[in-house]
Design an enzyme around this catalytic site. Structure first.
Site, PDB file in Angstrom:
ATOM      1  N   ASN A 479       0.808  -1.217   0.000  1.00  0.00           N
ATOM      2  CA  ASN A 479       0.000   0.000   0.000  1.00  0.00           C
ATOM      3  C   ASN A 479       0.845   1.272   0.000  1.00  0.00           C
ATOM      4  O   ASN A 479       0.316   2.357  -0.243  1.00  0.00           O
ATOM      5  CB  ASN A 479      -0.952   0.017   1.197  1.00  0.00           C
ATOM      6  N   TYR A 480       2.146   1.147   0.305  1.00  0.00           N
ATOM      7  CA  TYR A 480       3.075   2.276   0.142  1.00  0.00           C
ATOM      8  C   TYR A 480       3.813   2.085  -1.177  1.00  0.00           C
ATOM      9  O   TYR A 480       5.028   1.953  -1.225  1.00  0.00           O
ATOM     10  CB  TYR A 480       4.090   2.324   1.290  1.00  0.00           C
ATOM     11  N   ARG A 481       3.082   2.073  -2.249  1.00  0.00           N
ATOM     12  CA  ARG A 481       3.599   1.712  -3.573  1.00  0.00           C
ATOM     13  C   ARG A 481       4.881   2.480  -3.903  1.00  0.00           C
ATOM     14  O   ARG A 481       4.953   3.696  -3.737  1.00  0.00           O
ATOM     15  CB  ARG A 481       2.542   2.013  -4.628  1.00  0.00           C
TER      16      ARG A 481
END
Length: 573
Positions: A479-481
């Site tokens: 989700n922290y691409r």
């Protein structure tokens, strides 16, 4: 005088070349016409389909595209634009969008809230269509059965508000930013300030609906155990289009406590000691307590024209102020917490507090999607498995001040996170991790020079931290691409390319995700710059599907007929 046949045949060859080029690279207009006609077959109201398809020539195209761009780095004139934006209103629209995009042979990007840090849900170097789920946002809360059915286009703020509407004793463990979309957040794992008590968002998913590559709508039973497992942290966009998640609600106390403590390096406030203690307390304390630590380089108020480091501890305690003050007095004396630092409130009030609303704000503010708002940003991530020493921290402070802009967010684990198996979901970062690091840099002004400067700062700090974080693999949070850790190329799209980033995001779970992907989407239609590859690694998705080839050949043949008639006209008339 007799006409020469050379000119018509010259024209014929030129037209052939132009037609071949148009078949290889379809225009926005041709894609719009083909897609529109195809999608009409998948709705009971075909006359209304044009209202949900926005071509580049549509007056509303830019506003629809830009509304959910959450990183201004990807909202410039040079940013590649989609040929179409499709905004479905009902499930058949989504089924049709998948089938029609596959038939045409064009890439489909899926966007729920637009918070992907690298813009993967709305940017591509290949010709592409955006399937924008923002209107697919229904939420049904069933308090009696302690569940909620949430469509993928809903925001977290809407989820929290709808739960609060029905009950004051239930909540849901998910992110702190209320405008984040459910589809991307949950399919990547999802976490928030209740993760030490209740774990990840995906730990509470009990059912889901997805449109697969064949256009079928599948629930948990129909999709099977493997695919259901994969879309709970493995990234839904690699496997299909998430329609909804059914989630279990969690009990929240009537009174919770929040507090914020700030200390600066230049004020003789024992900031370094605070951070040393935080590492030994935050991951191990009462699992009702979540203490986020922010570390930022800021301008010093003690020594003018210099930088210092500010530490901020932001906390949620699922209980009363007296209890947490007593607890911190015993375990975390460097925090120097008093009851005056604490504010007791309802759980929904704490949601607003963490989202930076003032205490007088009504819960209805969570329904504001705050569209067309974005700054420039870069994010990266790491996991820490052993505490940083005083010497190491002092070196980090020096590097942060030298760089001048990039900060850290430390999110503690432990509690429930250490109790769930690393392969229970694709998200593997459970026991053994003390805390997760987010590298964070924001800026307000556009410009390539600023982009390069600030993204470079984040990368330099990330490189500096190499000795202090997880290794073999150096883990990262989906989700922290972060495209810096590896990408696939649409020309090759091999397993080997996917493994570079895939093992960092998923560790040993990557192999199972690849096997599932190979079964459910063997031609790799659902793909992006960091999607799960197939086991074969063949770039079957980069070429057109068989149906897409037939469509292009049909267009080619129709144009050829016209050329032949022009040729006959030139020769004989």
């Amino acid at each position: 005088m007799e006409k020469s046949c050379l000119l018509p045949f010259g024209i014929f060859l030129v037209l052939l070349l132009n037609i071949s080029a148009s078949v290889a690279a379809p225009t926005a207009e041709s894609v719009y016409i083909s897609f529109l006609q195809c999608l009409k077959n998948y709705t009971s109201s075909p006359d209304q389909v044009s209202n949900i398809i926005f071509a580049q020539t549509n007056a509303s195209f830019s506003s629809v595209l830009e509304a959910y761009i959450r990183n201004a780095r990807f909202n410039t004139t040079s940013t590649p634009k989609p040929l179409l934006v499709v905004t479905p209103l009902e499930e058949p629209h989504i089924q049709g969008a998948v089938i029609c995009a596959k038939n045409i042979g064009i890439q489909l990007k899926i966007r729920s809230g637009g918070h992907d840090y690298e813009g993967i849900s709305y940017v591509s170097d290949q010709p592409f269509i955006i399937l924008d789920m923002f209107q697919f946002r229904n939420i049904t809360v069933d308090v009696e059965n302690k569940v909620a059915v949430v469509q993928a286009g809903a925001t977290l703020g809407e989820v929290y508000y709808r739960i609060w509407e029905k009950s004051k004793v239930y909540g849901f463990p998910a992110g702190l930013c209320p405008t984040v979309g459910v589809g991307g957040h949950l399919s990547g794992g999802g976490y928030g300030n209740m993760l030490r008590k209740h774990g990840l968002s995906v730990d509470h998913v009990v059912d889901a609906k997805i449109v697969d590559v064949k256009g079928r709508i599948l629930d948990k039973e129909a999709m099977g155990e493997d695919l259901f497992w994969a879309i709970k942290g493995g990234g839904g966009a690699s496997f299909g289009v998430i329609l909804s998640y059914t989630v279990k609600l969690v009990l929240v106390p009537e009174v919770v406590t929040v507090f914020k403590i700030l200390k600066s390096l230049d004020k003789n406030e024992n900031m370094t000691e605070l951070v040393l203690q935080w590492q030994n307390v935050a991951p191990h304390t009462d699992d009702r307590l979540f203490m986020r630590l922010l570390l930022q380089p800021v301008s010093s108020k003690v020594v003018k024209k210099t930088k210092t480091i500010r530490a901020t501890v932001m906390a949620l305690f699922l209980g009363g102020a007296d209890e947490v003050v007593t607890l911190m007095g015993k375990e975390f004396p460097a925090l120097d917490l008093s009851k005056e630092n604490c504010t007791e409130m309802s759980w929904i009030g704490s949601v607003l507090w963490w989202a930076n609303f003032d205490n007088a704000t009504k819960p209805q503010a969570l329904l504001d999607r705050n569209v067309n708002s974005a700054n420039f940003l870069k994010r990266k991530s790491d996991y820490v498995q052993k505490p940083l020493s005083k010497v190491e921290l002092e070196g980090i402070w020096k590097k942060m001040i030298e760089l001048g802009k990039t900060g850290f967010v430390f999110n503690p684990y432990g509690g429930k996170m250490s109790e769930v198996s690393s392969d229970a979901t694709p998200f593997p970062h459970r026991a053994g991790n003390l805390f997760k690091i987010q590298y964070s840099v924001n800026w307000d002004e556009p410009g390539l020079e600023l982009d390069n400067n600030y993204t470079s700062q984040a990368r330099i700090l990330y490189s500096y931290m190499t000795p202090f974080v997880s290794s073999n693999p150096r883990s990262a949070f989906l989700n922290y691409r972060d495209l810096d850790i590896g990408t696939n190329s649409f020309g090759n799209n091999t397993y080997e390319e996917g493994a570079v980033y895939g093992i960092k995001y998923f560790n040993r779970n990557f192999e199972r995700l690849v096997k599932i992907k190979t079964v459910v989407d063997p031609e790799n239609f659902f793909r992006n710059e960091q999607s799960i590859p197939t086991q074969t690694g063949l770039d079957t998705a980069a070429s057109e599907s068989d149906a897409g080839k037939l469509l292009h050949l049909s267009l080619y043949w129709n144009l050829m007929v016209k050329v032949v008639w022009l040729l006959i006209f030139e020769v004989f008339i």
